[in-house]
Design a protein around this motif. Structure first.
Motif, mmCIF file in Angstrom:
data_model
loop_
_atom_site.group_PDB
_atom_site.id
_atom_site.type_symbol
_atom_site.label_atom_id
_atom_site.label_comp_id
_atom_site.label_asym_id
_atom_site.label_seq_id
_atom_site.Cartn_x
_atom_site.Cartn_y
_atom_site.Cartn_z
ATOM 1 N N LYS A 40 26.965 -45.099 22.269
ATOM 2 C CA LYS A 40 26.512 -46.136 21.354
ATOM 3 C C LYS A 40 25.119 -45.779 20.841
ATOM 4 O O LYS A 40 24.177 -45.683 21.626
ATOM 5 C CB LYS A 40 26.478 -47.498 22.047
ATOM 6 C CG LYS A 40 26.062 -48.652 21.141
ATOM 7 C CD LYS A 40 26.061 -49.963 21.895
ATOM 8 C CE LYS A 40 25.617 -51.113 20.987
ATOM 9 N NZ LYS A 40 25.575 -52.401 21.728
ATOM 10 N N THR A 41 24.987 -45.569 19.549
ATOM 11 C CA THR A 41 23.696 -45.212 18.969
ATOM 12 C C THR A 41 22.883 -46.465 18.682
ATOM 13 O O THR A 41 23.416 -47.472 18.199
ATOM 14 C CB THR A 41 23.897 -44.418 17.668
ATOM 15 O OG1 THR A 41 24.653 -43.245 17.958
ATOM 16 C CG2 THR A 41 22.554 -44.001 17.073
ATOM 17 N N LEU A 59 10.515 -60.683 25.287
ATOM 18 C CA LEU A 59 10.436 -59.293 24.849
ATOM 19 C C LEU A 59 11.415 -58.419 25.624
ATOM 20 O O LEU A 59 11.589 -58.566 26.835
ATOM 21 C CB LEU A 59 9.010 -58.773 25.008
ATOM 22 C CG LEU A 59 7.935 -59.509 24.202
ATOM 23 C CD1 LEU A 59 6.587 -58.835 24.383
ATOM 24 C CD2 LEU A 59 8.304 -59.569 22.719
ATOM 25 N N ILE A 60 12.027 -57.513 24.904
ATOM 26 C CA ILE A 60 13.045 -56.619 25.454
ATOM 27 C C ILE A 60 12.584 -55.171 25.279
ATOM 28 O O ILE A 60 11.922 -54.828 24.301
ATOM 29 C CB ILE A 60 14.398 -56.835 24.716
ATOM 30 C CG1 ILE A 60 14.870 -58.286 24.879
ATOM 31 C CG2 ILE A 60 15.459 -55.868 25.228
ATOM 32 C CD1 ILE A 60 15.172 -58.693 26.300
ATOM 33 N N LEU A 100 22.636 -55.620 24.554
ATOM 34 C CA LEU A 100 21.721 -54.716 25.244
ATOM 35 C C LEU A 100 22.474 -53.611 25.967
ATOM 36 O O LEU A 100 23.626 -53.784 26.380
ATOM 37 C CB LEU A 100 20.874 -55.482 26.252
ATOM 38 C CG LEU A 100 19.963 -56.589 25.707
ATOM 39 C CD1 LEU A 100 19.216 -57.261 26.850
ATOM 40 C CD2 LEU A 100 18.984 -56.022 24.690
ATOM 41 N N PHE A 101 21.801 -52.473 26.140
ATOM 42 C CA PHE A 101 22.326 -51.425 27.008
ATOM 43 C C PHE A 101 22.143 -51.889 28.452
ATOM 44 O O PHE A 101 21.050 -52.325 28.824
ATOM 45 C CB PHE A 101 21.571 -50.111 26.810
ATOM 46 C CG PHE A 101 21.580 -49.590 25.397
ATOM 47 C CD1 PHE A 101 22.642 -49.835 24.548
ATOM 48 C CD2 PHE A 101 20.519 -48.825 24.930
ATOM 49 C CE1 PHE A 101 22.657 -49.341 23.245
ATOM 50 C CE2 PHE A 101 20.506 -48.323 23.634
ATOM 51 C CZ PHE A 101 21.583 -48.585 22.792
ATOM 52 N N GLY A 137 17.910 -52.861 27.976
ATOM 53 C CA GLY A 137 17.106 -52.611 26.793
ATOM 54 C C GLY A 137 17.962 -52.164 25.632
ATOM 55 O O GLY A 137 19.201 -52.210 25.683
ATOM 56 N N TYR A 138 17.291 -51.734 24.597
ATOM 57 C CA TYR A 138 17.953 -51.224 23.406
ATOM 58 C C TYR A 138 17.144 -50.030 22.925
ATOM 59 O O TYR A 138 16.130 -49.673 23.552
ATOM 60 C CB TYR A 138 18.033 -52.330 22.346
ATOM 61 C CG TYR A 138 18.980 -52.020 21.206
ATOM 62 C CD1 TYR A 138 20.333 -51.780 21.445
ATOM 63 C CD2 TYR A 138 18.528 -51.978 19.893
ATOM 64 C CE1 TYR A 138 21.202 -51.489 20.409
ATOM 65 C CE2 TYR A 138 19.387 -51.701 18.849
ATOM 66 C CZ TYR A 138 20.723 -51.448 19.109
ATOM 67 O OH TYR A 138 21.577 -51.159 18.080
#
Length: 239
Positions: free
Chosen positions: A55-56, A72-73, A107-108, A132-133
């Motif tokens: 997944k990009t 915040l992420i 999110l990952f 996160g991403y």
């Protein structure tokens, strides 16, 4: 020179372990992959896309819009990924969760592998210990019924082969179509965990030695500068 040798030893240890396992007496078979050679019986060779979901990341609109009340992420970029491969729990840059929610971005998960696919740092790999991403320069490799930490180490071992065989002109690009077809080794899940645990311990020991050497070098450099200053300013008597 010592630090260079330690880094080379770490790389060779990772490569040997992820391709041949922990049992020196294991029965071996031909992997069918020229550069790997023989592997333990019971190990399979699979396409990466069959083991990890690709997944990009993206750069959402208003990604820089952050308010005091925002959650915040982590928003990972290539600067969070070290040349030698690393585990990360926090990114240098953050993104507001509402921005991701507005665009329906998920999110990952923890245990995701980050693979830098474009630019001068293409081929760098990191293991994520937090959700996160990422931006579009990074492809997330999300384990499916496999242990991500083993495949993190595997990609650290083969990243140069991946980069060398990629097709690019002036700008290195490792796209998902090519990355997904990479042949990777798939040991039984229990062995994946054992290998990752072994490498976690050994790599931590090597990294600690490298840090110790770096500190000693910095101490010697500071002493050298101080000695030169004291001599040229007459503060230290030279006989």
């Amino acid at each position: 020179q010592m630090m260079s040798e330690l880094r080379a030893y770490k790389q060779s240890l990772i490569t040997e372990t992820v391709t041949h396992g922990l049992n020196p007496n294991a029965k071996m078979k031909n992997s069918g992959v020229e550069w790997i050679g023989d592997v333990p019986e019971g190990w399979e060779v699979r396409r990466l896309k069959k083991l990890l979901r690709l997944k990009t990341g993206t750069t959402p609109k208003n990604f820089e819009s952050i308010n005091e009340e925002d959650t915040l992420i982590n928003w990972f970029t290539p600067s969070d990924v070290l040349e030698e491969g690393n585990s990360v729990i926090s990114s240098q840059r953050k993104i507001a969760k509402r921005v991701l929610d507005d665009e329906g971005i998920s999110l990952f998960p923890i245990g995701t592998i980050l693979f830098v696919g474009i630019g001068a740092s293409a081929g760098k790999v990191a293991y994520v210990d937090a959700e996160g991403y990422s931006n579009q320069q990074i492809t997330a490799l999300i384990p499916e019924n496999n242990y991500g930490k083993y495949y993190f180490y595997y990609l650290v071992a083969v990243r140069q082969q991946i980069k060398d065989n990629a097709f690019f002109t002036t700008l290195p690009i490792i796209n998902n179509s090519y990355l997904g077809t990479i042949e990777v080794l798939c040991p039984p899940l229990s062995e994946q965990r054992s290998i990752a645990s072994f490498l976690d311990e050994k790599c931590a020991e090597i990294d600690a030695l490298i840090v110790l050497r770096e500190k000693k070098m910095e101490t010697l450099k500071e002493y050298k500068k101080s000695l030169i200053y004291e001599c040229v300013t007459g503060k230290k008597q030279v006989i």
